[in-house]
Enzyme design. Structure first.
Site, PDB file in Angstrom:
ATOM      1  N   GLU A  90      -5.959  -8.404   3.152  1.00 30.51           N
ATOM      2  CA  GLU A  90      -5.451  -9.490   4.022  1.00 30.51           C
ATOM      3  C   GLU A  90      -6.607 -10.225   4.669  1.00 30.51           C
ATOM      4  OE1 GLU A  90      -3.492  -9.910   8.351  1.00 30.51           O
ATOM      5  OE2 GLU A  90      -2.372  -8.555   7.026  1.00 30.51           O
ATOM      6  N   HIS A 135     -10.145  -4.913   3.907  1.00 30.47           N
ATOM      7  CA  HIS A 135      -8.703  -5.063   3.707  1.00 30.47           C
ATOM      8  C   HIS A 135      -8.409  -6.377   2.982  1.00 30.47           C
ATOM      9  CE1 HIS A 135      -4.397  -5.329   4.586  1.00 30.47           C
ATOM     10  NE2 HIS A 135      -4.448  -4.030   4.906  1.00 30.47           N
ATOM     11  N   HIS A 159       0.050  -9.508   1.633  1.00 30.41           N
ATOM     12  CA  HIS A 159      -1.257  -9.639   2.269  1.00 30.41           C
ATOM     13  C   HIS A 159      -1.847 -11.040   2.129  1.00 30.41           C
ATOM     14  CE1 HIS A 159      -1.632  -5.056   1.568  1.00 30.41           C
ATOM     15  NE2 HIS A 159      -1.314  -5.287   2.830  1.00 30.41           N
ATOM     16  N   CYS A 189       3.296 -12.899   3.507  1.00 29.99           N
ATOM     17  CA  CYS A 189       4.012 -12.755   4.776  1.00 29.99           C
ATOM     18  C   CYS A 189       3.867 -14.044   5.589  1.00 29.99           C
ATOM     19  CB  CYS A 189       3.448 -11.573   5.550  1.00 29.99           C
ATOM     20  SG  CYS A 189       4.087 -11.451   7.231  1.00 29.99           S
ATOM     21  N   HIS A 210       0.842  -1.203   0.000  1.00 28.66           N
ATOM     22  CA  HIS A 210       0.000   0.000   0.000  1.00 28.66           C
ATOM     23  C   HIS A 210       0.878   1.254   0.000  1.00 28.66           C
ATOM     24  CE1 HIS A 210      -3.836  -2.158   1.542  1.00 28.66           C
ATOM     25  NE2 HIS A 210      -3.869  -1.983   0.236  1.00 28.66           N
ATOM     26  N   THR A 223      -3.081  -8.993  10.852  1.00 25.67           N
ATOM     27  CA  THR A 223      -1.746  -8.825  11.453  1.00 25.67           C
ATOM     28  C   THR A 223      -1.438  -7.386  11.830  1.00 25.67           C
ATOM     29  OG1 THR A 223      -0.779  -8.636   9.240  1.00 25.67           O
ATOM     30  CG2 THR A 223      -0.754 -10.819  10.276  1.00 25.67           C
TER      31      THR A 223
END
Length: 646
Positions: free
Chosen positions: A123, A121, A71, A93, A39, A161
């Site tokens: 993620e 979002h 993400h 990640c 981002h 996270t």
């Protein structure tokens, strides 16, 4: 002007890894990222200039290589990539990957999956795609109101996270307060938590706060919100161009932090600009960042702090760029223990570094190896000094058992366990047992324990105590341990006493099992003690219940009594007056005529009248006469008849 730069500012490990993966593969064309790699519009713009194209749908891609951003993505994205035959580089990640595994595992177990985070979002959307059922997404405690949650199904709670830890904890508490069964996983990245905590600390100290990061960056927005609470003059900028320098003066104390997607060069530009205002020297961002991390290598033993504990693993903060993980198998050699039984949040522990994989952001740790190294010294010292150790029996193996003592596996042969354990070794599983180290092999790290020494010492001590406390005639209580043809062995609390078959009853018995059973509790009287031979004789016979007790008063000489014929012999017949009391009717006393065989006049089981002729209490003999009883009764009968006639 004083400038305080957050040590935790800038790229986190996962973002740095994702961006690196793009630059390393720029030669592979066409190259795409699934969504913006991070981002940060500046980084995305730079990559676009190098023909790295972000796409939001795989429908836009027919060939080439896809880089999955930090993400992460849902499970079906991988399926689509494979179906279309595309190549992909997974830069998810590692902390996000871990959440995917948790959600996948617990949803298969039937848990309701709840995610704490921003529902828009990417993620969170990716995490949701790893659930096998419906996923519930909440951003704050108030979102729980009105949810149709089942109390018959447990909840698996995870977090984005980069989300605020206080919100996760408040939601977890609210669920538990309402009696929901919850398995909570605080999956907030330690780097995010550290970044937010440091931002709060700095914001409280300064006059003005600068938060650098993309407008769409979730963690940067949260940093801004947090800092704004403690420092009213907080500014959120993407680049130096957004910074209004005229708002700052030489007397200001200024704090600077940055989101996880902010490149170091942008942070440096802001720091340089602020320094130029007052020509104030300041350490570079890289120096500050590098100072905050320790270095790790496999084989090291380091200290860390427990930051998260589940039934399957423990997370440990090592002061490294990523946290370490101790799997359940590396917690203890005792597989029955849960990590929650061994450590708790906040514990400072020594750990052994098994593996450092910087490319995946994984640090594998072991607690049991450190404990075993320390334990080995304890075991060696016990061997040298002959001291007693205690271990928990965890396994039955061929010829004995394995006990864990100070994380060292100790083999205790069955022959060295003591007689009471020889029959069934499985009864020892899960129990603590004391032992002495009888043998040690330093090269192979093998240890042999001996419980029998301790057992025999305790047995000897108990035996002495019991022998010293007993007296002939004393009443004792015990348990029937074993029965033989000749008697029964009674456990008196560590030593056996024998009740001979002749001492079990005043009447004759054929086998001890007519009176006693194994495991039966009994009260007996000490008959004899032989300390030299270590033997104790017991009796169940009580003098008051002896049928020969006051025999002369019960059966006076000259009296006529009834008895049952119980045994024939050539010289007469034995007549039972009561159980345990037999008298002999000699063949000459059976009838007023010559009798060749007792069977000619008597039958077994027949009840007859007999006269008591003589009693020998010491030899337990009674002489009886049937014929004299008949004569006496015949003499009395006419008199009774005459009286009746008169």
């Amino acid at each position: 002007m004083e400038i305080i730069v957050a040590h935790t500012a800038g790229f986190c490990f996962g973002v740095n890894r994702a961006v690196d993966s793009v630059y390393k593969n720029i030669g592979q064309q066409p190259l795409y990222t699934y969504g913006p790699i991070i981002h940060n519009p500046q980084v995305v713009g730079e990559l676009r200039e190098k023909n790295v194209i972000p796409v939001n749908s795989l429908d836009e891609v027919e060939e080439g290589t896809i880089i999955i951003r930090s993400h992460g993505v849902s499970k079906d994205v991988y399926d689509t990539i494979n179906r279309k035959g595309l190549t992909y580089i997974d830069s998810t990640c590692p902390y996000v990957k871990r959440i995917h595994k948790i959600v996948d595992e617990y949803s298969k177990k039937g848990y309701q999956v709840m995610i704490v985070g921003d529902r828009e979002h990417p993620e969170v959307q990716g995490i949701s795609g790893w659930s096998n059922g419906e996923t519930i997404i909440v951003e704050k405690t108030e979102d729980l109101e009105g949810l149709n949650l089942s109390k018959t199904k447990p909840i698996c709670l995870v977090s984005q996270t980069t989300y605020r830890e206080d919100r996760f904890e408040s939601i977890l508490k609210a669920l538990k307060d309402h009696q929901y069964e919850v398995e909570g996983f605080n999956t907030i990245c330690k780097a995010t938590s550290d970044r937010q905590q440091e931002a709060v600390k700095i914001a409280k100290m300064v006059d003005k706060m600068i938060v650098i990061g993309g407008r769409d960056s979730s963690n940067t927005k949260k940093l801004y919100e947090i800092c704004k609470k403690f420092c009213k003059e907080t500014y959120h900028i993407e680049t130096l161009e957004d910074l209004e320098l005229n708002k700052f003066n030489s007397n200001d104390k200024i704090g600077i932090t940055a989101g996880a997607s902010t490149p170091a060069r942008i942070i440096k530009e802001v720091i340089t600009a602020m320094n130029d205002l007052e020509n104030h020297g300041n350490e570079s961002f890289e120096e500050l960042l590098n100072q905050s991390f320790v270095t790790l290598r496999s084989g090291q033993i380091v200290k860390g702090t427990v930051i998260h504990v589940t039934d399957s693993e423990v997370s440990v903060n090592l002061g490294y760029k990523s946290d370490g993980i101790i799997s359940k198998s590396e917690i203890s050699n005792d597989s029955s223990l849960s990590p929650k039984d061994v450590v708790k949040l906040g514990d400072e522990i020594d750990v052994y570094v098994l593996r450092v994989n910087d490319s995946e952001g994984i640090v594998e740790l072991s607690k049991k190896r450190v404990d075993a190294q320390k334990g080995w010294e304890t075991v060696k010292k016990a061997y040298e000094e002959g001291t007693i150790l205690t271990g928990k029996v965890v396994e039955v193996v061929n010829g004995g058992v394995i006990a864990i003592s100070h994380e060292v596996r100790v083999f205790i042969p069955a022959s060295l366990l003591g007689s009471k354990y020889n029959k069934d070794l499985n009864q020892l599983i899960g129990k603590d047992i004391e032992f002495k180290v009888s043998k040690i092999d330093a090269k192979r790290k093998r240890v042999v324990g001996d419980h029998k020494q301790i057992y025999m010492e305790e047995f000897k001590k108990k035996k002495e105590e019991i022998f010293n406390s007993l007296e002939v005639g004393q009443k004792v209580e015990g348990t029937v341990r074993n029965i033989t043809n000749f008697g029964a062995f009674i456990d008196l609390g560590g030593i056996d006493g024998l009740i001979h078959i002749s001492q079990m009853s005043w009447k004759k018995i054929q086998h001890p099992e007519e009176v006693l059973k194994v495991g039966q509790e009994v009260e007996a009287t000490v008959l004899k003690i032989d300390k030299d031979k270590e033997k104790i004789s017991l009796t169940l016979k009580d003098e008051k219940s002896n049928p020969w007790f006051k025999i002369e008063e019960k059966y006076p000489v000259g009296s006529i009594v009834k008895g049952k014929v119980v045994r024939m012999v050539p010289f007469g017949a034995f007549v039972e007056l009561e159980p345990g009391v037999d008298g002999l009717v000699h063949i000459s006393q059976i009838a007023n005529k010559h009798v060749v065989k007792p069977e000619d006049e008597l039958k077994l089981g027949e009840v007859i009248d007999v006269k008591v002729l003589e009693i020998n209490k010491d030899e337990k003999k009674i002489s009886l006469s049937k014929k004299q009883a008949e004569v006496q009764q015949a003499e009395v009968q006419p008199e009774e008849t005459n009286v009746s006639e008169e």
